[in-house]
Design a protein around this motif. Structure first.
Motif, PDB file in Angstrom:
ATOM      1  N   GLN A 132      20.921 -12.847   8.254  1.00 55.19           N
ATOM      2  CA  GLN A 132      20.782 -11.399   8.402  1.00 55.19           C
ATOM      3  C   GLN A 132      20.058 -10.827   7.198  1.00 55.19           C
ATOM      4  O   GLN A 132      20.138 -11.358   6.094  1.00 55.19           O
ATOM      5  N   GLU A 133      19.349  -9.724   7.459  1.00 56.92           N
ATOM      6  CA  GLU A 133      18.631  -9.028   6.394  1.00 56.92           C
ATOM      7  C   GLU A 133      18.670  -7.535   6.698  1.00 56.92           C
ATOM      8  O   GLU A 133      18.446  -7.117   7.838  1.00 56.92           O
ATOM      9  N   SER A 134      18.943  -6.732   5.688  1.00 54.56           N
ATOM     10  CA  SER A 134      18.943  -5.280   5.830  1.00 54.56           C
ATOM     11  C   SER A 134      17.543  -4.773   5.507  1.00 54.56           C
ATOM     12  O   SER A 134      16.978  -5.129   4.469  1.00 54.56           O
ATOM     13  N   VAL A 135      16.980  -3.970   6.424  1.00 50.39           N
ATOM     14  CA  VAL A 135      15.625  -3.458   6.247  1.00 50.39           C
ATOM     15  C   VAL A 135      15.585  -1.982   6.651  1.00 50.39           C
ATOM     16  O   VAL A 135      16.542  -1.446   7.188  1.00 50.39           O
ATOM     17  N   ILE A 136      14.463  -1.354   6.405  1.00 50.39           N
ATOM     18  CA  ILE A 136      14.191  -0.008   6.889  1.00 50.39           C
ATOM     19  C   ILE A 136      13.187  -0.153   8.033  1.00 50.39           C
ATOM     20  O   ILE A 136      12.154  -0.810   7.886  1.00 50.39           O
ATOM     21  N   SER A 137      13.504   0.443   9.184  1.00 43.66           N
ATOM     22  CA  SER A 137      12.632   0.324  10.357  1.00 43.66           C
ATOM     23  C   SER A 137      11.318   1.061  10.124  1.00 43.66           C
ATOM     24  O   SER A 137      11.165   1.811   9.154  1.00 43.66           O
ATOM     25  N   ASP A 138      10.370   0.864  11.031  1.00 43.17           N
ATOM     26  CA  ASP A 138       9.080   1.543  10.943  1.00 43.17           C
ATOM     27  C   ASP A 138       9.243   3.058  10.953  1.00 43.17           C
ATOM     28  O   ASP A 138       8.416   3.780  10.415  1.00 43.17           O
ATOM     29  N   SER A 139      10.326   3.550  11.571  1.00 40.86           N
ATOM     30  CA  SER A 139      10.566   4.995  11.624  1.00 40.86           C
ATOM     31  C   SER A 139      11.421   5.485  10.458  1.00 40.86           C
ATOM     32  O   SER A 139      11.837   6.637  10.426  1.00 40.86           O
ATOM     33  N   GLY A 140      11.709   4.594   9.489  1.00 41.57           N
ATOM     34  CA  GLY A 140      12.425   4.981   8.280  1.00 41.57           C
ATOM     35  C   GLY A 140      13.939   4.975   8.390  1.00 41.57           C
ATOM     36  O   GLY A 140      14.619   5.560   7.555  1.00 41.57           O
ATOM     37  N   GLU A 141      14.480   4.299   9.404  1.00 43.93           N
ATOM     38  CA  GLU A 141      15.925   4.274   9.622  1.00 43.93           C
ATOM     39  C   GLU A 141      16.505   2.906   9.258  1.00 43.93           C
ATOM     40  O   GLU A 141      15.796   1.904   9.221  1.00 43.93           O
ATOM     41  N   THR A 142      17.816   2.886   9.016  1.00 39.88           N
ATOM     42  CA  THR A 142      18.495   1.651   8.632  1.00 39.88           C
ATOM     43  C   THR A 142      18.516   0.681   9.808  1.00 39.88           C
ATOM     44  O   THR A 142      18.887   1.041  10.923  1.00 39.88           O
ATOM     45  N   GLN A 143      18.140  -0.553   9.528  1.00 43.05           N
ATOM     46  CA  GLN A 143      18.078  -1.603  10.550  1.00 43.05           C
ATOM     47  C   GLN A 143      18.578  -2.901   9.948  1.00 43.05           C
ATOM     48  O   GLN A 143      18.359  -3.178   8.773  1.00 43.05           O
ATOM     49  N   LEU A 144      19.267  -3.699  10.751  1.00 46.87           N
ATOM     50  CA  LEU A 144      19.605  -5.067  10.378  1.00 46.87           C
ATOM     51  C   LEU A 144      18.759  -6.001  11.221  1.00 46.87           C
ATOM     52  O   LEU A 144      18.640  -5.812  12.435  1.00 46.87           O
ATOM     53  N   ASP A 145      18.156  -6.991  10.570  1.00 42.14           N
ATOM     54  CA  ASP A 145      17.423  -8.036  11.276  1.00 42.14           C
ATOM     55  C   ASP A 145      18.279  -9.294  11.283  1.00 42.14           C
ATOM     56  O   ASP A 145      18.881  -9.653  10.259  1.00 42.14           O
ATOM     57  N   PHE A 146      18.327  -9.957  12.444  1.00 36.92           N
ATOM     58  CA  PHE A 146      19.071 -11.203  12.584  1.00 36.92           C
ATOM     59  C   PHE A 146      18.110 -12.295  13.034  1.00 36.92           C
ATOM     60  O   PHE A 146      17.246 -12.067  13.879  1.00 36.92           O
TER      61      PHE A 146
END
Length: 148
Positions: free
Chosen positions: A77-91
């Motif tokens: 897992q990785e915590s990122v900021i989405s293209d729209s600037g919102e909190t997202q987790l990538d798995f």
């Protein structure tokens, strides 16, 4: 004569505790009528919810070539900021398979739990990540309601 060696890359992020991950082969297969020339795997089908305790529960169905015995080894897992600037987790659901195209795919369910997810989490993106650098494909899934 020169020999080039393809380096295997590792997916980003940190490994999820293996005790929070389970893999179940499903007694299911899908078959496509035409052989694809794409080497990328099929995108996972993903469902996400919160437990009563506020833990994020992710259930992904992944499709692996039926002729292969998949090596589904881990989830990162990785915590990122989405293209729209919102909190997202990538798995990243990590597996290993040869780079060839197939018509028949077997389904596997990969379930995992994330304790204490970010309170402002808006979406997750789940990738089926082949251990070589060429093939991976992700699915974006909105997260609603938080654990509140």
């Amino acid at each position: 004569m020169s020999i080039n060696t393809l380096e295997v890359t590792t997916p980003p992020g940190q490994a999820i505790d293996p005790s929070n991950v389970s893999v179940k082969p499903l007694n299911s297969e899908i078959t496509f009528n035409f052989n694809s020339s794409s080497l990328k795997p099929l995108s996972p089908l993903v469902q996400v919810s919160y437990s009563p305790e506020g833990d994020l529960q992710v259930s992904a169905v992944v499709f692996i070539a039926s002729s292969e015995t998949p090596s589904l080894s881990a989830v990162n897992q990785e915590s990122v900021i989405s293209d729209s600037g919102e909190t997202q987790l990538d798995f990243f659901i990590i597996y290993d398979a040869p780079e060839v195209s197939y018509q028949n795919f077997s389904a596997y369910r990969v379930d995992f739990i994330i304790e204490n997810p970010p309170a402002d989490l808006v979406q997750i993106e789940t990738f089926l990540w082949d251990s070589d650098p060429v093939t991976s494909r992700g699915t974006v899934t909105p997260v609603g309601g938080g654990g509140d």
